[in-house]
Enzyme design. Structure first.
Site, PDB file in Angstrom:
ATOM      1  N   ILE A  80       0.422  -1.091   0.074  1.00 15.32           N
ATOM      2  CA  ILE A  80      -0.206   0.267  -0.226  1.00 15.32           C
ATOM      3  C   ILE A  80       0.915   1.421  -0.125  1.00 15.32           C
ATOM      4  O   ILE A  80       0.819   2.078  -0.706  1.00 15.32           O
ATOM      5  CB  ILE A  80      -1.036  -0.118   1.482  1.00 15.32           C
ATOM      6  CG1 ILE A  80      -1.849  -0.946   1.003  1.00 15.32           C
ATOM      7  CG2 ILE A  80      -1.525   1.049   1.438  1.00 15.32           C
ATOM      8  CD1 ILE A  80      -3.046  -1.433   2.159  1.00 15.32           C
TER       9      ILE A  80
ATOM     10  N   THR B 296      -3.943   6.009   7.236  1.00 20.32           N
ATOM     11  CA  THR B 296      -5.399   4.892   6.841  1.00 20.32           C
ATOM     12  C   THR B 296      -4.416   2.963   7.242  1.00 20.32           C
ATOM     13  O   THR B 296      -5.175   2.270   6.841  1.00 20.32           O
ATOM     14  CB  THR B 296      -5.300   4.760   5.185  1.00 20.32           C
ATOM     15  OG1 THR B 296      -3.579   4.600   4.242  1.00 20.32           O
ATOM     16  CG2 THR B 296      -5.815   6.481   4.813  1.00 20.32           C
ATOM     17  N   SER B 297      -3.851   3.003   8.395  1.00 21.33           N
ATOM     18  CA  SER B 297      -3.430   1.918   8.773  1.00 21.33           C
ATOM     19  C   SER B 297      -3.610   1.676  10.039  1.00 21.33           C
ATOM     20  O   SER B 297      -4.739   1.282  10.150  1.00 21.33           O
ATOM     21  CB  SER B 297      -1.935   1.816   8.619  1.00 21.33           C
ATOM     22  OG  SER B 297      -1.259   2.895   9.712  1.00 21.33           O
ATOM     23  N   ARG B 298      -3.255   1.834  10.909  1.00 25.92           N
ATOM     24  CA  ARG B 298      -4.167   1.140  12.209  1.00 25.92           C
ATOM     25  C   ARG B 298      -4.028   2.236  13.185  1.00 25.92           C
ATOM     26  O   ARG B 298      -2.917   2.768  12.993  1.00 25.92           O
ATOM     27  CB  ARG B 298      -4.195   0.143  12.308  1.00 25.92           C
ATOM     28  CG  ARG B 298      -3.965  -1.223  11.904  1.00 25.92           C
ATOM     29  CD  ARG B 298      -5.793  -1.625  12.163  1.00 25.92           C
ATOM     30  NE  ARG B 298      -5.535  -3.038  11.988  1.00 25.92           N
ATOM     31  CZ  ARG B 298      -6.384  -3.212  10.402  1.00 25.92           C
ATOM     32  NH1 ARG B 298      -6.725  -2.147  10.024  1.00 25.92           N
ATOM     33  NH2 ARG B 298      -6.687  -4.148  10.189  1.00 25.92           N
TER      34      ARG B 298
ATOM     35  N   GLU C 259     -11.246   2.107  18.122  1.00 28.56           N
ATOM     36  CA  GLU C 259     -12.424   2.151  16.897  1.00 28.56           C
ATOM     37  C   GLU C 259     -14.153   1.710  17.779  1.00 28.56           C
ATOM     38  O   GLU C 259     -13.811   0.031  17.821  1.00 28.56           O
ATOM     39  CB  GLU C 259     -12.289   1.579  15.439  1.00 28.56           C
ATOM     40  CG  GLU C 259     -11.195   2.709  15.066  1.00 28.56           C
ATOM     41  CD  GLU C 259     -10.868   2.049  14.217  1.00 28.56           C
ATOM     42  OE1 GLU C 259     -11.341   1.167  13.907  1.00 28.56           O
ATOM     43  OE2 GLU C 259     -10.228   2.553  13.304  1.00 28.56           O
TER      44      GLU C 259
ATOM     45  N   HIS D 160     -12.819   3.811   8.896  1.00 36.42           N
ATOM     46  CA  HIS D 160     -12.144   3.224   8.586  1.00 36.42           C
ATOM     47  C   HIS D 160     -12.239   2.831   7.501  1.00 36.42           C
ATOM     48  O   HIS D 160     -13.495   1.302   7.731  1.00 36.42           O
ATOM     49  CB  HIS D 160     -12.049   2.005   9.651  1.00 36.42           C
ATOM     50  CG  HIS D 160     -11.170   0.827   9.675  1.00 36.42           C
ATOM     51  ND1 HIS D 160     -10.412   0.490  10.491  1.00 36.42           N
ATOM     52  CD2 HIS D 160     -10.480   0.258   8.208  1.00 36.42           C
ATOM     53  CE1 HIS D 160      -9.918  -0.325  10.127  1.00 36.42           C
ATOM     54  NE2 HIS D 160      -9.513  -0.459   9.009  1.00 36.42           N
TER      55      HIS D 160
HETATM   56  C1  DGY Z   1      -7.465  -3.877   6.043  1.00 35.43           C
HETATM   57  O1  DGY Z   1      -7.384  -4.822   4.689  1.00 35.43           O
HETATM   58  O2  DGY Z   1      -6.601  -4.397   6.972  1.00 35.43           O
HETATM   59  C2  DGY Z   1      -7.692  -2.819   6.799  1.00 35.43           C
HETATM   60  O3  DGY Z   1      -8.068  -2.163   7.617  1.00 35.43           O
HETATM   61  C3  DGY Z   1      -9.657  -2.912   6.070  1.00 35.43           C
HETATM   62  O4  DGY Z   1      -9.786  -3.325   5.062  1.00 35.43           O
END
Ligand code: DGY
Length: 324
Positions: A157, A236-238, A267, A285
């Site tokens: 990603i 956009t990770s965790r 979350e 998310h």
């Molecule tokens: C994942 O795949 O880990 C995302 O957070 C959700 O698609």
């Protein structure tokens, strides 16, 4: 008797079809989340489970599932699963990388642009009927073109995010314990640097690391202090990769210009301080939330569950050492 597989939450129907061909499927077709005690009870006689990132599959739950042979999660991240506990029991854990790479990179860019150009604020302004005329300084944001993008975590990603930056003529820095192969770094015009340097030099810092003990609060007070006051943090990770209270304090003090967040420490709870800040864009998310992608993720998890229970090699084992 057919092996029993638990599907913990609503999934796209193709996945259920794949599983029902081979197994007795215990399908919880709803959007509610099972707690650990319910999961443990429902897993008592299950050989497989198709789960989601909301399911707490800790050591205790895994320990209470004596027949369990596979945990197939519909996600690339697997921080909700105690993988060492599964490995110790020779339970195969599988995930769904690859199919969501481009969708997640797109969303990262949508969030980055929305944050830099203040799109949610602009839309709220228009819907509130506040738009009177064009003004030279109305809702001005930050430049993206030609700026420096810092990508933290240069896996699939992170690389896809960097590839998109080529179109914006950006300088790309990346931080990762493993430098990318030279040809790839050249193709993406990405320079491998230590995290501290990336934080000091980037106008946009985008996070793409998995959540592990080593990456929990990777971005805390010290790291936020290193960022430019004009820079933006995109995650956009965790959520727990960022120390959320520290981020709120840094934003309140103006240590950085803003943040775009698709993920949060607890979350679905969002730090109340974030909700108050005007220079933050918040999403629930939705990184991989494209219908075709989510459908592929469900099917992939179902097929890997089938593979393991039929004694075949799954496509995406997280703990391949269990397979021998
Ligand atoms: C994942 O795949 O880990 C995302 O957070 C959700 O698609």
């Amino acid at each position: 008797m057919k092996p029993r597989v638990l599907v913990t939450r609503h999934v796209y129907p193709a996945a259920i079809g794949i599983l029902q061909e081979h197994f007795a499927v215990d399908y919880q077709d709803g959007h509610g989340v099972m707690d650990a005690a319910t999961l443990a009870r429902r897993l008592q006689h299950a050989q497989g489970v198709v789960c989601q990132l909301t399911d707490p599959l800790g050591a205790e739950v895994i320990g209470s599932a004596p027949a369990l042979r596979v945990i197939a999660t519909i996600a690339v991240g697997h921080d909700n699963i105690d993988v060492p506990a599964a490995t110790a029991r020779r339970i195969v854990v599988t995930n769904t990388p690859g199919v969501l790479t481009e969708a997640t990179a797109d969303l990262t860019w949508a969030l980055l642009l929305a944050t830099a150009r203040r799109l949610p604020a602009a839309e709220r302004f228009l819907r509130a009927g506040e738009w009177r005329r064009w003004d030279v300084d109305l809702l001005c944001g930050a430049d993206v073109q030609g700026r420096t993008l810092g990508v933290v975590g240069f896996g699939r990603i992170g690389q896809a995010v960097a590839r998109r930056a080529l179109g914006f003529g950006m300088r790309v820095l990346y931080a990762d314990p493993e430098p990318a192969p030279e040809a790839l770094a050249q193709e993406l015009r990405a320079q491998h640097v230590p995290l501290d340097l990336l934080l000091q030099q980037s106008d946009f810092v985008s996070l793409h690391v998995p959540l592990r003990e080593s990456t929990r609060h990777l971005i805390g007070v010290a790291q936020l202090c290193r960022m430019k006051r004009t820079a933006f943090l995109i995650n956009t990770s965790r959520g727990p990769v960022v120390d959320e209270p520290a981020l709120v304090a840094a934003l309140e003090e103006g240590l950085l210009a803003g943040a775009g967040l698709d993920v949060f420490e607890h979350e679905p709870r969002v730090h109340p301080g974030l909700l108050e800040l005007p220079n933050v864009v918040l999403l629930p998310h939705v990184g991989s939330a494209v219908t075709s992608v989510r459908s592929l993720m469900c099917a992939l998890a179902a097929r890997d569950c089938v593979a393991v229970l039929r004694g075949e090699r799954p496509q995406h084992p997280v703990n391949p050492e269990v397979l021998g």
